[in-house]
Design a protein around this motif. Structure first.
Motif, PDB file in Angstrom:
ATOM      1  N   HIS A 342       0.747  -1.154   0.046  1.00 20.91           N
ATOM      2  CA  HIS A 342      -0.017  -0.111  -0.100  1.00 20.91           C
ATOM      3  C   HIS A 342       0.737   1.088  -0.080  1.00 20.91           C
ATOM      4  N   ILE A 343       2.176   1.328   0.353  1.00 20.96           N
ATOM      5  CA  ILE A 343       2.926   2.222   0.436  1.00 20.96           C
ATOM      6  C   ILE A 343       3.597   2.730  -0.669  1.00 20.96           C
ATOM      7  N   GLU A 344       3.648   3.894  -1.295  1.00 17.15           N
ATOM      8  CA  GLU A 344       4.227   4.290  -2.400  1.00 17.15           C
ATOM      9  C   GLU A 344       5.510   5.091  -1.995  1.00 17.15           C
ATOM     10  N   GLN A 345       6.953   4.979  -2.614  1.00 16.65           N
ATOM     11  CA  GLN A 345       7.955   6.010  -2.383  1.00 16.65           C
ATOM     12  C   GLN A 345       7.832   6.956  -3.402  1.00 16.65           C
ATOM     13  N   VAL A 346       7.315   8.248  -2.786  1.00 17.77           N
ATOM     14  CA  VAL A 346       7.121   9.422  -3.673  1.00 17.77           C
ATOM     15  C   VAL A 346       8.482  10.277  -3.607  1.00 17.77           C
ATOM     16  N   SER A 347       9.054  10.617  -4.651  1.00 17.48           N
ATOM     17  CA  SER A 347      10.157  11.288  -4.719  1.00 17.48           C
ATOM     18  C   SER A 347      10.010  12.726  -5.050  1.00 17.48           C
ATOM     19  N   HIS A 348      10.354  13.857  -4.171  1.00 15.50           N
ATOM     20  CA  HIS A 348      10.076  15.365  -4.477  1.00 15.50           C
ATOM     21  C   HIS A 348      11.409  15.695  -4.560  1.00 15.50           C
ATOM     22  N   PRO A 349      11.570  16.626  -5.870  1.00 12.19           N
ATOM     23  CA  PRO A 349      12.984  17.331  -6.028  1.00 12.19           C
ATOM     24  C   PRO A 349      12.963  18.413  -4.992  1.00 12.19           C
ATOM     25  N   LEU A 350      14.002  18.813  -4.972  1.00  7.99           N
ATOM     26  CA  LEU A 350      14.454  19.861  -3.992  1.00  7.99           C
ATOM     27  C   LEU A 350      14.730  21.239  -4.875  1.00  7.99           C
ATOM     28  N   ALA A 351      14.077  22.285  -4.720  1.00  7.71           N
ATOM     29  CA  ALA A 351      14.471  23.367  -5.418  1.00  7.71           C
ATOM     30  C   ALA A 351      14.934  24.546  -4.363  1.00  7.71           C
ATOM     31  N   ARG A 352      15.212  25.657  -4.574  1.00  2.65           N
ATOM     32  CA  ARG A 352      15.484  26.741  -3.736  1.00  2.65           C
ATOM     33  C   ARG A 352      14.600  27.038  -2.686  1.00  2.65           C
ATOM     34  N   HIS A 353      14.910  26.446  -1.397  1.00  7.06           N
ATOM     35  CA  HIS A 353      14.010  26.539  -0.325  1.00  7.06           C
ATOM     36  C   HIS A 353      12.797  25.999  -0.421  1.00  7.06           C
ATOM     37  N   ARG A 354      12.508  24.968  -1.335  1.00  5.35           N
ATOM     38  CA  ARG A 354      11.211  24.497  -1.869  1.00  5.35           C
ATOM     39  C   ARG A 354      11.218  23.012  -1.767  1.00  5.35           C
ATOM     40  N   ILE A 355      10.334  22.219  -1.463  1.00  4.43           N
ATOM     41  CA  ILE A 355       9.893  20.859  -1.962  1.00  4.43           C
ATOM     42  C   ILE A 355       8.943  20.897  -3.016  1.00  4.43           C
ATOM     43  N   LEU A 356       9.563  20.427  -4.104  1.00  2.00           N
ATOM     44  CA  LEU A 356       8.465  20.437  -5.251  1.00  2.00           C
ATOM     45  C   LEU A 356       7.610  19.172  -5.184  1.00  2.00           C
ATOM     46  N   GLU A 520      20.319  21.795  -6.699  1.00  2.00           N
ATOM     47  CA  GLU A 520      18.775  21.676  -6.897  1.00  2.00           C
ATOM     48  C   GLU A 520      18.455  21.023  -7.961  1.00  2.00           C
ATOM     49  N   GLY A 521      17.421  20.448  -8.184  1.00  2.00           N
ATOM     50  CA  GLY A 521      16.834  19.680  -9.298  1.00  2.00           C
ATOM     51  C   GLY A 521      17.416  18.211  -9.264  1.00  2.00           C
ATOM     52  N   SER A 522      18.703  18.002  -9.117  1.00  2.00           N
ATOM     53  CA  SER A 522      19.176  16.591  -8.822  1.00  2.00           C
ATOM     54  C   SER A 522      19.117  15.840  -7.668  1.00  2.00           C
ATOM     55  N   SER A 523      18.581  16.953  -6.609  1.00  2.00           N
ATOM     56  CA  SER A 523      18.483  16.456  -5.157  1.00  2.00           C
ATOM     57  C   SER A 523      16.959  16.199  -4.899  1.00  2.00           C
ATOM     58  N   ALA A 524      16.891  15.101  -4.035  1.00  2.00           N
ATOM     59  CA  ALA A 524      15.083  14.909  -3.766  1.00  2.00           C
ATOM     60  C   ALA A 524      15.091  14.452  -2.377  1.00  2.00           C
ATOM     61  N   LEU A 525      13.689  14.666  -1.744  1.00  2.00           N
ATOM     62  CA  LEU A 525      13.151  14.130  -0.508  1.00  2.00           C
ATOM     63  C   LEU A 525      12.341  12.754  -1.046  1.00  2.00           C
ATOM     64  N   ARG A 526      12.491  11.636  -0.465  1.00  2.00           N
ATOM     65  CA  ARG A 526      11.561  10.689  -0.995  1.00  2.00           C
ATOM     66  C   ARG A 526      10.973  10.293   0.356  1.00  2.00           C
ATOM     67  N   LEU A 527       9.669  10.088   0.112  1.00  2.00           N
ATOM     68  CA  LEU A 527       8.660   9.990   1.178  1.00  2.00           C
ATOM     69  C   LEU A 527       7.951   8.628   1.225  1.00  2.00           C
ATOM     70  N   PRO A 528       7.639   7.692   2.160  1.00  2.00           N
ATOM     71  CA  PRO A 528       6.953   6.644   2.142  1.00  2.00           C
ATOM     72  C   PRO A 528       5.305   7.158   2.354  1.00  2.00           C
ATOM     73  N   VAL A 529       4.731   7.290   1.369  1.00  5.93           N
ATOM     74  CA  VAL A 529       3.330   7.728   1.551  1.00  5.93           C
ATOM     75  C   VAL A 529       2.299   6.605   1.494  1.00  5.93           C
ATOM     76  N   ARG A 530       1.446   6.679   2.561  1.00  4.34           N
ATOM     77  CA  ARG A 530       0.453   5.694   2.663  1.00  4.34           C
ATOM     78  C   ARG A 530      -0.900   6.498   2.329  1.00  4.34           C
ATOM     79  N   PRO A 531      -1.575   6.087   1.355  1.00  2.00           N
ATOM     80  CA  PRO A 531      -2.705   6.757   0.751  1.00  2.00           C
ATOM     81  C   PRO A 531      -3.868   6.549   2.131  1.00  2.00           C
ATOM     82  N   THR A 532      -4.437   7.907   2.152  1.00  2.00           N
ATOM     83  CA  THR A 532      -5.394   7.928   3.217  1.00  2.00           C
ATOM     84  C   THR A 532      -6.845   7.313   2.992  1.00  2.00           C
ATOM     85  N   THR A 533      -6.782   6.788   1.494  1.00  2.00           N
ATOM     86  CA  THR A 533      -7.890   6.244   1.116  1.00  2.00           C
ATOM     87  C   THR A 533      -7.718   4.775   1.518  1.00  2.00           C
TER      88      THR A 533
END
Length: 674
Positions: A342-356, A520-533
């Motif tokens: 059920h858990i999806e590894q979602v990658s969020h690129p890092l930009a200047r002071h922002r998680i995309l 930035e752009g080539s760095s990322a935060l990866r989150l193990p997202v569990r859908p609320t549904t």
């Protein structure tokens, strides 16, 4: 907690039972068992730790061992060789001797007329380590184990090192065991031999931090007794638990993923506590779960203990930052397997002071940070005990010395379950560098509650066995794994990632300040997202109310003291964290023994001089009854320069006010890319 007196079996207690080892050393055991067990033998459950069954752990033991015994088991609490009333000496943790002793204890138990030949092991922390490590040795009588707050990896996920960086708990735990391993036995049990036994412990004592500093990388010392080296060695069923506020939040899911035996996992909101004593709450009816586990695997009862999800975890809801919580709001969720489908590894690129958002992309110049040594003073302890208040405080001041990335304001709930990771495209200014990563839940008013964190010594970027220095200015890729967690981020909040080049005093800093560049752009935060549904898959049978037997009676003779103070001098730029954990003097009423236990820790630094950091651990342990008055006082300090660590330690033993033993250590140990 509900204290239960009327249990299915009447029990008897044997306070001091001698278990002989093959080399002639005799270990001391306390045994609770059904009175009918001599005619109707029962399985035996072993808890095997060095924390003094007669006094310091006796209250805790008295809550769960008589309870389990009252459900038809012989519960056996054994002090390790060299602790409590057990003979011999204890010179380090998880030695081969410790494990062969445990095998002999299990064999002895299986042969007793009141035991039916089958055994189990249980424990928290050291006791859980012992149970898992002995399970990997496959003693013939051992049928199942119950573990709480433990690790399967002694180097990478224990209180010594994290990501190749040294934790301050390496010093703190060494100070704890320096004291515990040098305490005397009780003459009311061992008679006039107490002084000879105590002297033997004092003569063989040493500051354990010396050995731990001789092994700053993953080597044979740490691989010994690390079950992750061969998960196939464990062949018995495992019930594993821990808490999100504990330092040991990762091993439960690793065992679920890698063991090939019947297994169940349970992770609550707790600190370093048994789940029936869990803080922060809610505590649960853990002992009922443990009894059901033993009933199935040791007595063969078909009670459905393996039904339901493989992992049950407390999904924590958002809370304001605090150094202590009575309760953590949330709910139980269940996963049928781990890793969970059920858990999806979602990658969020890092930009200047922002998680995309996933799928967005942005490239640009490097973002840089060089953190002051003050980042980390509000980090709390590596392993929280929820007292004194030792959880991380509001992260905004920490963020001032960090490179910060914020998500957009959430429009719907986001939940994570598992271990986040940060994938970094980076360069540094020094050959030795550390990166600390924190994820925080940022409320609309700006308050930031740390959710999880991780630390990586970048010389260990390609593994923990052979660290390699970095070439300043060269770009590298590194993945920083954060501790596992279950967290719900509500609408209107933001998810924050903070990166810093120091995290003192939780982790020892590198030799010199480091300028970190993150691309930035080539760095990322990866989150193990569990859908609320996703359905929670919570067990149909909810956890019961915490139960146990009434604890042993004690009298508080002098008040306890708990203190956690951050101090800064803006003239000399000295800063410190001071921690006091003092139980006061407690009388154990049944045996008429007065015990005092006081620990003091101090962690210091001056300005941004990375060689000015230092740690100190002082302990005083005192035992008295009538005209018997004995105390142990230990002090260990750890300092450094760019190339070496310096350890200074003292051990003093007293009878009354007369010092009868004293020894000093002064040693220099080279830094190994640390």
């Amino acid at each position: 907690m509900r204290y239960v007196g009327n249990l299915p079996y009447a029990t008897k207690e044997e306070e001091h039972v001698v278990i002989p080892m093959s080399d002639g050393v005799r270990l001391s055991a306390r045994i609770w068992r059904p009175t009918c067990s001599e005619d109707d033998p029962v399985p035996a459950i072993l808890e095997y730790i060095p924390y003094r069954k007669r006094d310091l752990s006796s209250q805790r033991d008295s809550i769960h061992h008589p309870y389990i015994a009252g459900h038809g088991y012989a519960c056996v609490r054994v002090d390790l060789r060299g602790t409590g009333e057990s003979e011999g000496v204890l010179t380090d943790e998880y030695l081969e001797q410790e494990q062969t002793d445990a095998e002999e204890v299990l064999a002895w138990l299986a042969e007793q007329p009141w035991c039916d030949g089958s055994t189990g092991m249980m424990g928290i922390s050291w006791g859980a380590f012992a149970a898992l490590q002995v399970a990997a040795r496959r003693p013939p009588s051992l049928r199942a184990v119950v573990l709480s707050s433990f690790t399967d990896d002694r180097y990478a996920d224990d209180m010594h090192y994290m990501g190749g960086a040294m934790l301050s708990d390496n010093l703190a735990e060494a100070g704890t065991m320096f004291a515990y391993a040098t305490c005397p036995p009780d003459p009311a049990v061992v008679g006039d031999r107490w002084r000879d036994m105590w002297r033997e412990r004092l003569d063989h004592a040493k500051p354990w931090v010396l050995e731990w500093l001789r092994h700053q990388r993953r080597d044979a010392y740490w691989r010994h007794a690390s079950v992750c080296e061969d998960y196939r060695s464990v062949q018995c069923p495992v019930l594993a638990s821990s808490g999100w506020a504990d330092g040991y939040s990762n091993a439960v899911t690793r065992l679920l993923a890698h063991l090939d035996v019947p297994r169940k996992g349970l992770i609550g909101p707790w600190s370093h506590k048994y789940p029936h004593l869990g803080e922060p709450g809610p505590a649960i009816g853990y002992l009922q779960e443990v009894v059901r586990w033993w009933d199935h695997w040791l007595k063969g009862e078909d009670n459905g203990v393996m039904d339901g999800p493989m992992l049950r975890a407390w999904m924590q809801e958002s809370v304001p930052p605090s150094t202590s919580y009575e309760e953590r709001p949330g709910r139980w969720v269940g996963e049928p397997d781990w890793p969970s489908p059920h858990i999806e590894q979602v990658s969020h690129p890092l930009a200047r002071h922002r998680i995309l958002m996933a799928g967005e992309a942005e490239t640009g110049e490097a973002m840089t940070v060089q953190s002051p040594l003050s980042v980390g003073q509000f980090a709390g302890k590596w392993a929280s005990y929820n007292a004194p208040p030792d959880l991380p405080y509001d992260q905004r001041e920490e963020d001032g010395g960090s490179l910060v990335f914020d998500s957009p304001e959430l429009t719907e709930t986001v939940e994570i379950l598992g271990s986040p990771a940060v994938e970094l495209d980076l360069s540094v200014s020094e050959p030795v560098a550390t990166v600390a990563a924190r994820i925080s839940d940022v409320a609309p008013d700006g308050r930031a509650t740390r959710v999880t964190y991780g630390v990586l010594n970048l010389t260990h970027r390609d593994g923990t066995g052979e660290p390699e220095p970095l070439e300043p200015g060269r770009r590298y890729r590194a993945t920083l794994q954060l501790n596992g967690v279950a967290q719900s981020f509500p609408p209107g909040h933001r998810i924050r990632l903070s990166l810093s080049t120091s995290y003192w005093p939780l982790a020892w800093p590198p030799p010199r300040p480091v300028l970190l560049s993150v691309y930035e752009g080539s760095s990322a935060l990866r989150l193990p997202v569990r859908p609320t549904t996703e359905p929670d898959n919570a067990p149909q049978r909810p956890f019961g109310e915490p139960e146990g037997t009434p604890p042993l009676a004690t009298t508080q003779l002098t008040p306890p003291e708990q203190r956690w103070e951050v101090k800064r001098d803006l003239v000399g730029y000295d800063s410190s964290l001071e921690i006091v954990k003092d139980r006061g003097t407690v009388r154990y009423d049944e045996i008429g023994l007065d015990v005092g236990c006081r620990a003091f820790e101090r962690y210091t630094a001056t300005g941004d001089d990375f060689t000015s950091v230092g740690g100190e651990s002082d302990w005083t342990m005192r035992f008295g009854r009538d005209d018997w008055d004995v105390s142990v006082r230990t002090r260990t300090t750890l300092r450094c320069d760019e190339d070496n660590f310096f350890v200074d330690a003292t051990l003093d033993g007293y009878e009354g006010e007369r010092r009868v033993f004293s020894r000093t250590w002064n040693e220099t140990l080279p830094r190994d890319w640390l």
